[in-house]
Design a protein around this motif. Structure first.
Motif, short mmCIF file in Angstrom:
data_model
loop_
_atom_site.label_atom_id
_atom_site.label_comp_id
_atom_site.label_asym_id
_atom_site.label_seq_id
_atom_site.Cartn_x
_atom_site.Cartn_y
_atom_site.Cartn_z
N GLY A 1 0.81 -1.21 0.00
CA GLY A 1 0.00 0.00 0.00
C GLY A 1 0.84 1.26 0.00
N TYR A 2 1.97 1.23 0.71
CA TYR A 2 2.86 2.39 0.72
C TYR A 2 3.48 2.63 -0.65
CZ TYR A 2 2.61 3.52 5.65
OH TYR A 2 2.16 3.92 6.88
N LEU A 3 3.88 1.55 -1.31
CA LEU A 3 4.44 1.72 -2.64
C LEU A 3 3.38 2.25 -3.61
CD1 LEU A 3 6.80 1.47 -4.55
CD2 LEU A 3 6.20 -0.93 -4.92
N GLU A 4 2.17 1.75 -3.50
CA GLU A 4 1.09 2.24 -4.35
C GLU A 4 0.80 3.72 -4.07
OE1 GLU A 4 -1.53 2.08 -7.41
OE2 GLU A 4 -0.16 0.48 -6.76
N HIS A 5 0.85 4.09 -2.80
CA HIS A 5 0.63 5.50 -2.42
C HIS A 5 1.69 6.39 -3.03
CE1 HIS A 5 -0.43 9.01 -0.09
NE2 HIS A 5 0.74 9.00 0.55
N TRP A 6 2.94 5.94 -3.04
CA TRP A 6 4.02 6.72 -3.65
C TRP A 6 3.78 6.88 -5.15
CZ3 TRP A 6 9.85 5.02 -4.16
CH2 TRP A 6 10.62 6.14 -4.47
N LEU A 7 3.39 5.80 -5.80
CA LEU A 7 3.12 5.87 -7.23
C LEU A 7 1.99 6.85 -7.55
CD1 LEU A 7 3.30 2.06 -8.04
CD2 LEU A 7 4.94 3.78 -8.78
N GLU A 8 1.01 6.92 -6.67
CA GLU A 8 -0.16 7.76 -6.91
C GLU A 8 0.09 9.23 -6.63
OE1 GLU A 8 -3.05 5.99 -4.38
OE2 GLU A 8 -3.58 4.38 -5.79
N THR A 9 1.08 9.56 -5.80
CA THR A 9 1.24 10.94 -5.34
C THR A 9 2.52 11.62 -5.82
OG1 THR A 9 2.21 10.13 -3.27
CG2 THR A 9 -0.17 10.56 -3.29
N ASP A 10 3.50 10.89 -6.31
CA ASP A 10 4.74 11.48 -6.78
C ASP A 10 4.60 11.75 -8.28
OD1 ASP A 10 7.40 11.97 -7.74
OD2 ASP A 10 8.20 10.93 -5.99
N PRO A 11 4.69 13.01 -8.73
CA PRO A 11 4.48 13.32 -10.15
C PRO A 11 5.47 12.63 -11.08
CG PRO A 11 5.39 15.22 -8.99
CD PRO A 11 4.98 14.23 -7.94
N ARG A 12 6.62 12.27 -10.57
CA ARG A 12 7.61 11.59 -11.40
C ARG A 12 7.17 10.18 -11.77
NH1 ARG A 12 12.49 12.65 -7.29
NH2 ARG A 12 10.80 11.91 -5.93
N LEU A 13 6.25 9.64 -10.98
CA LEU A 13 5.78 8.27 -11.17
C LEU A 13 4.37 8.20 -11.74
CD1 LEU A 13 7.04 6.86 -7.73
CD2 LEU A 13 8.27 6.92 -9.90
N ALA A 14 3.83 9.35 -12.14
CA ALA A 14 2.43 9.42 -12.57
C ALA A 14 2.14 8.50 -13.74
CB ALA A 14 2.07 10.86 -12.92
N ASP A 15 3.08 8.37 -14.67
CA ASP A 15 2.88 7.55 -15.87
C ASP A 15 3.68 6.24 -15.82
OD1 ASP A 15 1.18 9.48 -17.06
OD2 ASP A 15 2.95 10.63 -17.70
N ALA A 16 4.19 5.91 -14.66
CA ALA A 16 5.02 4.71 -14.54
C ALA A 16 4.19 3.44 -14.69
CB ALA A 16 5.73 4.70 -13.18
N GLU A 17 4.75 2.47 -15.38
CA GLU A 17 4.12 1.17 -15.56
C GLU A 17 5.15 0.09 -15.27
OE1 GLU A 17 2.43 0.81 -19.40
OE2 GLU A 17 0.99 2.45 -19.15
N ARG A 18 4.68 -0.97 -14.61
CA ARG A 18 5.58 -2.09 -14.33
C ARG A 18 6.04 -2.72 -15.64
NH1 ARG A 18 3.11 -6.19 -10.13
NH2 ARG A 18 4.97 -7.29 -10.84
N ILE A 19 7.31 -3.05 -15.71
CA ILE A 19 7.86 -3.65 -16.92
C ILE A 19 7.42 -5.11 -17.00
CG2 ILE A 19 9.99 -4.25 -18.13
CD1 ILE A 19 11.32 -1.87 -16.79
N ASP A 20 6.86 -5.49 -18.13
CA ASP A 20 6.37 -6.85 -18.32
C ASP A 20 7.50 -7.86 -18.13
OD1 ASP A 20 3.84 -5.96 -18.90
OD2 ASP A 20 4.11 -6.01 -21.08
#
Length: 411
Positions: free
Chosen positions: A242-261
């Motif tokens: 949940g903390y990692l998801e929260h970081w992804l949702e709130t840090d603008p640098r990660l806004a378009d980040a996608e996990r690499i297949d």
């Protein structure tokens, strides 16, 4: 005892595999017992961020081919500030790195047995370890036993060499992402950098990280100590995922980040504490078994490799002479090397680490500003346990925090 070797090593992580390389290179017969099946290795144990430094690669002849990205800087972040220190580094493809160590060790003569889960040491009538039991009732014997299994430590625990404490355990999670904005307005440029962030919003009682791995990709993760004292800043219903998801949702640098297949999540744990013991009769514990991870920023590869080499030097010394001497006294050379060469000033560095993780977020902002105002060596010296450097980073306003910290440190 037909299945007998000079050395038996439990665990094929960086420490175990490096120890096998060094021991085999000296001409001794060594077998490594690894839990994972060979076809999957190192899928289950591929848990490291892989951040290290050129000094490790040079010291242990590690090829550039296992590096995902060479970096030029270490960036430290707090909620509102950042500090950049020029420092060459390397982000490893950890799986490729481990496979290299195994293959190189085999070329030196080390034997590997995969799908071999070690359960306990075999003891003689005097209680001295003379072998290892694995996969239920299978056995292998050796003059020296090495536990390189990490926090599981099945051999070290049975021999009372290990005292890993749950309240000193840090847990971590990491994914590899693409689509990151590595030079976002208001933040440091993270191209060719390893970034570490102190911010309880994302990692209460720990830190988060972003290691550039090329183009718009990076390893992104976080870790924190589970002890209640460090979780004072935590959301009670939020897991580490949940903390990692929260970081992804709130840090603008990660806004378009996608996990690499095709890239699995990396999960692991380490203990932020001093070791109880390191060796006994015919036995040494290396790597995260003792533990050997860097207490401040979690870099464990270099220290694990150095502990492996210290073990190999000790074994060679004990085997040299008219008769082999693997008594506890002789094996204690490893303890001396560990404290002097592998992890000097560990107590001071642990003190700083635990104090740092207890500090509030606004104190992290002050720390970044202090680092920017001081000379570039202050952080390195403080991380190495230099008392004067640590003192330069403290303020009078820290006295209440230090008193609170003392309650945790001495209990």
């Amino acid at each position: 005892m037909s299945d007998h070797y000079d050395v038996a090593i439990a665990g094929a992580g960086p420490a175990g595999a490096q120890c096998a390389r060094d021991v085999a290179r000296r001409g001794y017969e060594v077998v490594v017992l690894e839990t994972e099946p060979e076809d999957d290795f190192p899928r289950q144990s591929n848990k490291s961020t892989g951040g290290t430094f050129p000094s490790m690669m040079t010291s242990f002849n590690v090829p550039d081919e296992v590096v995902m990205q060479f970096t030029d800087a270490v960036v430290l972040e707090s909620p509102n500030e950042h500090y950049v220190q020029d420092q060459p580094g390397a982000v490893l493809d950890f799986a490729a790195f481990k496979l290299f160590l195994v293959e190189d060790g085999r070329q030196e003569g080390a034997e590997y047995r995969f799908d071999a889960r070690v359960s306990q040491p075999i003891l003689d009538d005097d209680g001295t370890p003379i072998g290892v039991r694995y996969n239920g009732d299978e056995e292998v014997y050796a003059d020296v036993i090495v536990d390189a299994t990490g926090p599981a430590a099945p051999l070290a625990k049975k021999l009372d060499v290990c005292n890993l404490q749950r309240d000193k355990q840090a847990i971590g999670i990491e994914y590899e992402f693409e689509g990151l904005d590595l030079d976002h307005d208001g933040y440091a440029d993270l191209h060719d950098a390893m970034m570490l962030r102190l911010d309880h919003e994302y990692a209460p009682g720990g830190y988060s990280w972003l290691f550039h791995t090329g183009e718009d990709t990076a390893k992104v993760g976080l870790c924190y100590v589970q002890n209640d004292s460090y979780q004072r800043y935590a959301e009670t219903d939020r897991t580490i995922d949940g903390y990692l998801e929260h970081w992804l949702e709130t840090d603008p640098r990660l806004a378009d980040a996608e996990r690499i297949d095709g890239k699995q999540s990396h999960r692991g744990s380490a203990h932020i504490q001093p070791p109880k013991d390191l060796s006994t009769d015919s036995f040494v514990a290396i790597g995260d078994t003792v533990p050997t991870i860097d207490p401040l920023w979690g870099e464990g590869i270099h220290k694990g490799m150095r502990s492996a080499r210290a073990a190999a030097i000790t074994i060679d010394q004990c085997f040299t002479g008219t008769e082999r001497d693997t008594s506890a006294e002789a094996m204690s050379l490893y303890d001396d090397l560990w404290h002097s060469e592998v992890a000097p000033d560990m107590d001071k560095r642990l003190f700083m680490t635990h104090m740092l993780y207890l500090a509030p977020n606004d104190r992290y902002d002050i720390l970044m500003r202090d680092l920017a105002a001081l000379d570039d060596d202050t952080l390195s010296k403080a991380n190495a346990g230099n008392k004067l450097a640590i003192a330069r980073l403290l303020h009078l306003r820290d006295i209440p925090m230090l008193k609170e910290f003392a309650k945790v440190w001495y209990t």
